[in-house]
Design a protein around this motif. Sequence first.
Motif, short mmCIF file in Angstrom:
data_model
loop_
_atom_site.label_atom_id
_atom_site.label_comp_id
_atom_site.label_asym_id
_atom_site.label_seq_id
_atom_site.Cartn_x
_atom_site.Cartn_y
_atom_site.Cartn_z
N TRP A 95 0.85 -1.23 -0.13
CA TRP A 95 0.19 0.08 -0.09
C TRP A 95 1.08 1.16 0.08
O TRP A 95 0.27 2.48 -0.58
CB TRP A 95 -1.04 -0.06 1.30
N GLY A 96 1.97 1.13 0.71
CA GLY A 96 3.00 2.36 0.84
C GLY A 96 3.44 2.75 -0.66
O GLY A 96 3.55 3.65 -1.00
N MET A 97 3.64 1.76 -1.60
CA MET A 97 3.90 2.01 -3.02
C MET A 97 2.92 2.60 -3.80
O MET A 97 3.23 3.09 -5.15
CB MET A 97 4.35 0.60 -3.75
N ARG A 98 1.86 2.69 -3.48
CA ARG A 98 0.75 3.13 -4.11
C ARG A 98 0.37 4.88 -3.79
O ARG A 98 -0.23 5.49 -4.31
CB ARG A 98 -0.87 2.49 -3.73
N ILE A 99 1.09 5.21 -2.93
CA ILE A 99 1.31 6.63 -2.52
C ILE A 99 2.54 7.48 -3.10
O ILE A 99 3.52 6.99 -2.98
CB ILE A 99 1.13 6.77 -0.82
N LYS A 100 2.14 8.24 -3.80
CA LYS A 100 3.05 9.28 -4.63
C LYS A 100 3.75 10.00 -3.48
O LYS A 100 3.21 10.53 -2.45
CB LYS A 100 2.18 10.15 -5.43
N LYS A 101 5.03 10.25 -3.68
CA LYS A 101 5.79 10.87 -3.06
C LYS A 101 5.76 12.31 -3.11
O LYS A 101 5.47 12.90 -4.35
CB LYS A 101 7.36 10.83 -3.21
#
Length: 404
Positions: A163-169
């Motif tokens: 799920w962290g990878m789905r959040i844009k930096k």
Amino acid sequence: MIGSVVALLSNIPVKSVMSNYSYDVLVILVAMELFTNLIAETGIMQLLAIKIAELSRGQKRLCLMLFGGVMFLISSCLNNITAVLVILPIVFVLLKTLEVDCMYVCIFFATILALSNLGGAASPIGDFPAIIIMTSGITSFLGYLSHAFPLFAFTSIVLLTIWGMRIKKEKDDGAIRYLAISTLKSQYRNRIIRFDVLKWLAIIFIGMLLAWSFVPQKIVPPEIIAVLGYAVAMVICSVKGIKVEQSMDLKSVLTIASFLFFAQVISQTGLLNLIAAYLQSNIGNPRLLIMVIMVITSLVAGIFSAGPAAAAMMPVIIEICNGPLGVQADWIAVAYAAAICAGSSLFMWSATAGFILSGKVNAAGIEADEGKKVSWGVGQYLRYGFVNYAIQLSIALTIMAIVL
């Protein structure tokens, strides 16, 4: 009422049902929820949440990782509903100040919900199904903890990573994030943390863990340890001036009490023993047998929630552990817990804290970038729930295929 009707039609005396009733499960559940309330009164959970927010520097991905990790750890030791309710106000202040969109809010709370389930299953006192397993006698406190905690911790890391990878930096200069942290700190700067009380509560809790681990259940039952620990903690809080007026959700207690009664009635009909015998006679491979039971249990937990699944399927697990698979009882107990945990993450109503969390999020009035209030309920959670369920069950089945 349905359980009583079934008992009468099956010529099962209700007195016989109540003589085998799992009172110990209810006692531990109530005592640990009240103990959690005492810890919450010290203010340590709010301080912990604020420190996490500071450490994340308002970065959305890091917020998810840190809050999710802490939710897992708290839920493994204390009542997960209380943990969620104590930390939520800090989360709401943070999310209202940050620039968030609907997808981030959905991912954040879907992950928090799944991790509260995983934390509850990671230890024998974390949640209702784990307590049922501990008091069933098929495994010991240490046996369950040593097998379950690494599995559910690993699953939590996988979920957080996906799920962290789905959040844009973020690409901004961090001014808004700095403002969010400053606003949060200003709202809680006058909060006094009672470390003088907290250290005693920590000592009592460690003592309870040691007693559960090393004192045989036949000498001192787990529910007696829970009651004694809470009684000592309440006296210390009273002496130290901490409010000891306790409140709890009786609806959940009565619901679980009903599930336990109904499950005991069904157990005495012999139906579950027949199911266990049928599965064992038709599936010769022990590994495959456990995996089939895991899938069935996860679906029952997902459709009907963790409570009835844990109560209804436990006699089947006990029957299997009394057979040739008894040498693998610790792993079978963990497989059972993992299946219930995966099912609890499938739908909003499956999780213990599902509707409570949904109601709090909707009442908080979090606004997305476009100024529209975020709504988070059964429909919004659905696709995230399927992913959580698939990930958790896949990991559990893979591990069981390896270790059994």
